[in-house]
Design an enzyme around this catalytic site. Sequence first.
Site, PDB file in Angstrom:
ATOM      1  N   ARG A 103     -16.494  34.265   0.790  1.00 41.63           N
ATOM      2  CA  ARG A 103     -15.461  33.159  -0.216  1.00 41.63           C
ATOM      3  C   ARG A 103     -16.140  33.159  -1.567  1.00 41.63           C
ATOM      4  O   ARG A 103     -17.266  33.030  -1.713  1.00 41.63           O
ATOM      5  CB  ARG A 103     -15.734  31.707   0.491  1.00 41.63           C
ATOM      6  N   HIS A 110      -6.121  33.683   1.918  1.00 44.40           N
ATOM      7  CA  HIS A 110      -6.931  33.112   3.086  1.00 44.40           C
ATOM      8  C   HIS A 110      -6.708  33.729   4.406  1.00 44.40           C
ATOM      9  O   HIS A 110      -6.091  33.007   5.133  1.00 44.40           O
ATOM     10  CB  HIS A 110      -6.903  31.630   2.829  1.00 44.40           C
ATOM     11  N   ARG A 116     -14.962  24.300   7.158  1.00 42.81           N
ATOM     12  CA  ARG A 116     -14.493  24.973   8.361  1.00 42.81           C
ATOM     13  C   ARG A 116     -14.767  26.530   8.448  1.00 42.81           C
ATOM     14  O   ARG A 116     -14.968  27.030   9.479  1.00 42.81           O
ATOM     15  CB  ARG A 116     -12.796  24.857   8.488  1.00 42.81           C
ATOM     16  N   THR A 117     -14.391  26.967   7.405  1.00 43.18           N
ATOM     17  CA  THR A 117     -14.251  28.623   7.331  1.00 43.18           C
ATOM     18  C   THR A 117     -15.892  29.209   7.719  1.00 43.18           C
ATOM     19  O   THR A 117     -15.872  29.923   8.423  1.00 43.18           O
ATOM     20  CB  THR A 117     -13.668  29.234   6.079  1.00 43.18           C
ATOM     21  N   LYS A 124     -28.888  34.697 -11.177  1.00 45.72           N
ATOM     22  CA  LYS A 124     -29.891  35.489 -12.088  1.00 45.72           C
ATOM     23  C   LYS A 124     -29.003  36.551 -12.558  1.00 45.72           C
ATOM     24  O   LYS A 124     -29.412  37.296 -13.473  1.00 45.72           O
ATOM     25  CB  LYS A 124     -30.961  36.059 -11.395  1.00 45.72           C
TER      26      LYS A 124
HETATM   27  N1   CP Z   1      -9.141  25.483   5.871  1.00 45.34           N
HETATM   28  C1   CP Z   1     -10.268  25.933   5.269  1.00 45.34           C
HETATM   29  O1   CP Z   1     -10.530  26.842   4.375  1.00 45.34           O
HETATM   30  O2   CP Z   1     -11.395  24.820   5.161  1.00 45.34           O
HETATM   31  P1   CP Z   1     -12.758  24.884   4.491  1.00 45.34           P
HETATM   32  O3   CP Z   1     -12.545  24.992   2.822  1.00 45.34           O
HETATM   33  O4   CP Z   1     -13.631  23.716   4.986  1.00 45.34           O
HETATM   34  O5   CP Z   1     -13.388  26.231   4.900  1.00 45.34           O
END
Ligand code: CP
Length: 311
Positions: free
Chosen positions: A105, A133, A55-56, A84
């Site tokens: 991320r 998040h 999703r993110t 590396k």
């Molecule tokens: N909600 C969320 O962060 O989903 P993903 O881990 O799929 O990005």
Amino acid sequence: MSLKGKHLIDPGDFSLTELNSIFQLAEKIIENREEFSEICKGKILATLFYEPSTRTRLSFEAAMLRMGGKVLGFSDANVSSTAKGESIADTIRVISSYSDIAVIRHPKEGAPKLASKYSAIPVINGGDGGHQHPTQTLTDLLTIKKLKGSISGNRVAFCGDLKFGRTVHSLIKTLSRYPENKFVLISPNELRLPEHIKHILKSDANVEVVETEDLELVIDSIDILYMTRIQKERFFNEADYVRLKDSYILDKNKLKAAKKDMLIMHPLPRVNEIDYDVDDDDRAVYFRQAEYGVYARMALMALLLGVYENA
Ligand code: CP
């Protein structure tokens, strides 16, 4: 008030006025997507994902593409020069000359913040370890605003892995900044909300917090039920995960006692914690929540890039 050029590492980086400006723009985009289809023409988003995501990453990419911009990046650190030994500081210095905005991320808490110190472009935290998040929080708050009418005055229950769940940590701290919210924390003893966050809720925000291990005991009093996955990847041993993984499974039977207008939210991915039968219930809004994530991220990037200024 302008968000142009800012980073988003923690939802606390933004005032409530700034957060509300993001929701205001997201709602405008929902009403008339066509009007915003070219505002990021010529802009490039870099997606630097050192940890899995559906999703993110893809909602950020969809958001930039829907605004007429372009996207580059990697979804696996092993195909980047991280393999590396390149540091995140050097990576973002280079990416700053390839793109206009970046979302990162990373499994290590604090990695996006470190990157932001070396970056010439806005850096957005797309989730760092079990820490924060913030763009999931924007998604969640936009969902609550659209479907409940107000981000204030709700009794919100968080259920599942409250220890490692970064979506919970970001959301509960942000909700505590809005007036008259109350919280119910439902988790196994080992997966309780960390004390430092509880301290913020009780001492700084002075909000009502109830803790229990029993979802059925409290389900009738809840306005929003935020279910979460037990975070397998953050456990130190498999045996503990196996013992705790099915602590809570929301099903139709448990929902009989819930309010008729309760929202059932989940940041997704779901594993076992919500029965598939629940998906047909009008209160189950987790797939709409994922859709709102695109609009929240469109609004965020438009404001950080300065291609749109709220009146
Ligand atoms: N909600 C969320 O962060 O989903 P993903 O881990 O799929 O990005």
